[in-house]
Design an enzyme around this catalytic site. Sequence first.
Site, PDB file in Angstrom:
ATOM      1  N   SER A  86     -12.379  -5.616   3.513  1.00 28.45           N
ATOM      2  CA  SER A  86     -13.628  -5.641   4.283  1.00 28.45           C
ATOM      3  C   SER A  86     -13.795  -4.374   5.125  1.00 28.45           C
ATOM      4  CB  SER A  86     -13.716  -6.887   5.165  1.00 28.45           C
ATOM      5  OG  SER A  86     -12.770  -6.835   6.191  1.00 28.45           O
ATOM      6  N   ASP A 110      -7.438   1.106  -1.229  1.00 25.88           N
ATOM      7  CA  ASP A 110      -8.634   0.320  -0.870  1.00 25.88           C
ATOM      8  C   ASP A 110      -9.885   1.199  -0.867  1.00 25.88           C
ATOM      9  OD1 ASP A 110      -6.871  -1.737  -0.394  1.00 25.88           O
ATOM     10  OD2 ASP A 110      -7.829  -2.359   1.480  1.00 25.88           O
TER      11      ASP A 110
HETATM   12  O1  PMV Z   1      -3.411  -6.032   2.237  1.00 25.21           O
HETATM   13  P1  PMV Z   1      -4.246  -5.078   1.446  1.00 25.21           P
HETATM   14  O2  PMV Z   1      -5.030  -5.699   0.328  1.00 25.21           O
HETATM   15  O3  PMV Z   1      -5.028  -4.114   2.278  1.00 25.21           O
HETATM   16  O4  PMV Z   1      -3.262  -4.192   0.581  1.00 25.21           O
HETATM   17  C1  PMV Z   1      -2.135  -3.577   1.071  1.00 25.21           C
HETATM   18  C2  PMV Z   1      -1.492  -2.883  -0.074  1.00 25.21           C
HETATM   19  C3  PMV Z   1      -0.174  -2.245   0.276  1.00 25.21           C
HETATM   20  O5  PMV Z   1       0.288  -1.637  -0.923  1.00 25.21           O
HETATM   21  C4  PMV Z   1       0.833  -3.268   0.736  1.00 25.21           C
HETATM   22  C5  PMV Z   1      -0.340  -1.184   1.365  1.00 25.21           C
HETATM   23  C6  PMV Z   1      -1.114   0.031   0.931  1.00 25.21           C
HETATM   24  O6  PMV Z   1      -1.515   0.792   1.833  1.00 25.21           O
HETATM   25  O7  PMV Z   1      -1.304   0.274  -0.270  1.00 25.21           O
END
Ligand code: PMV
Length: 308
Positions: free
Chosen positions: A103, A147
């Site tokens: 989000s 993300d």
């Molecule tokens: O929790 P999320 O969906 O924002 O994902 C974190 C993913 C990790 O690999 C644990 C951390 C990252 O920065 O990639």
Amino acid sequence: MKSSAPGKIILFGEHAVVYGRPALAVPVTQVQVEVNVADSSNAGIWIHAPAVDMHAELSALPSDHPIGSVIHNLFSMLELPLPTRGLEINIESTIPVASGLGSGAAVSVALTRALAMHVERSLSDEQVNNLVYEIEKLYHGTPSGIDNTVITYAKPVYFIKGKPGETFKVGKPFTIIIGDTGIPAPTKQSVADVRRAWLKDTNGFESMFNEIAQIALIARRSIESGRPDMLGELMDHNHALLQRMTVSCSELDALVNAAREAGALGAKLSGGGRGGNMIALVNPEDAEKVAQAVLSAGAKKTLTTEVS
Ligand code: PMV
């Protein structure tokens, strides 16, 4: 001016991606952030985000506030002064907050694009992605960048930290159930715990990360070549490795097991772990049954999404 951005899930490779291994993420278009920017006769730059009960004027925000920082960083990148006329920024979101669906990154992407359009400047996806990555650091400390990349491009992404994300094609659509434990996902915490464990047992963790890298590679090939049925086993394998890395929890495991028992082809946690979401690969005809089973096992809500 209006812009929207989707949510996201990580299909494979979370945590290992922080250590340079590849990860796969896909947009989730059923949930969206929509940002509207309009001139206003009221003085100041007003931001309204009812989903997080925010109604604030820009100058009243702390200097490291992610939304304020998007605005400041964008105008500084465009080499423009902040607008002196009144602005109303409305942020509407159906993406659950702090549950690993991206989000924060989606707000940043949609806000950046809506504001740039409002001042009649065009930005490349790469510029948006770089700007939003800087904001992600305010949310997460040391994010890998996955993300912002998947949400900026709104396409499936094969991602290696420090490199431009590679978007890729889906040979045959497939259906994923997303189950939310309702437990806020403390990504910063689980990333820090994995770092501590990696320092203690570097060889053990490096070999798990290598296995995950193989899984991500095979998964990408399976998706591209129209063999998504192969992803189920890969998900189960990836989940087992995440459990060994201690980032699962009993609530996530309960949802994962319930999905498998109800006929999912495979299931795993998705994102930082210790809460947040799990995902399950299903045949479309089993989607309803699996979603019900995940809800009965304690999920607060489920979403069904088709990756295409
Ligand atoms: O929790 P999320 O969906 O924002 O994902 C974190 C993913 C990790 O690999 C644990 C951390 C990252 O920065 O990639």
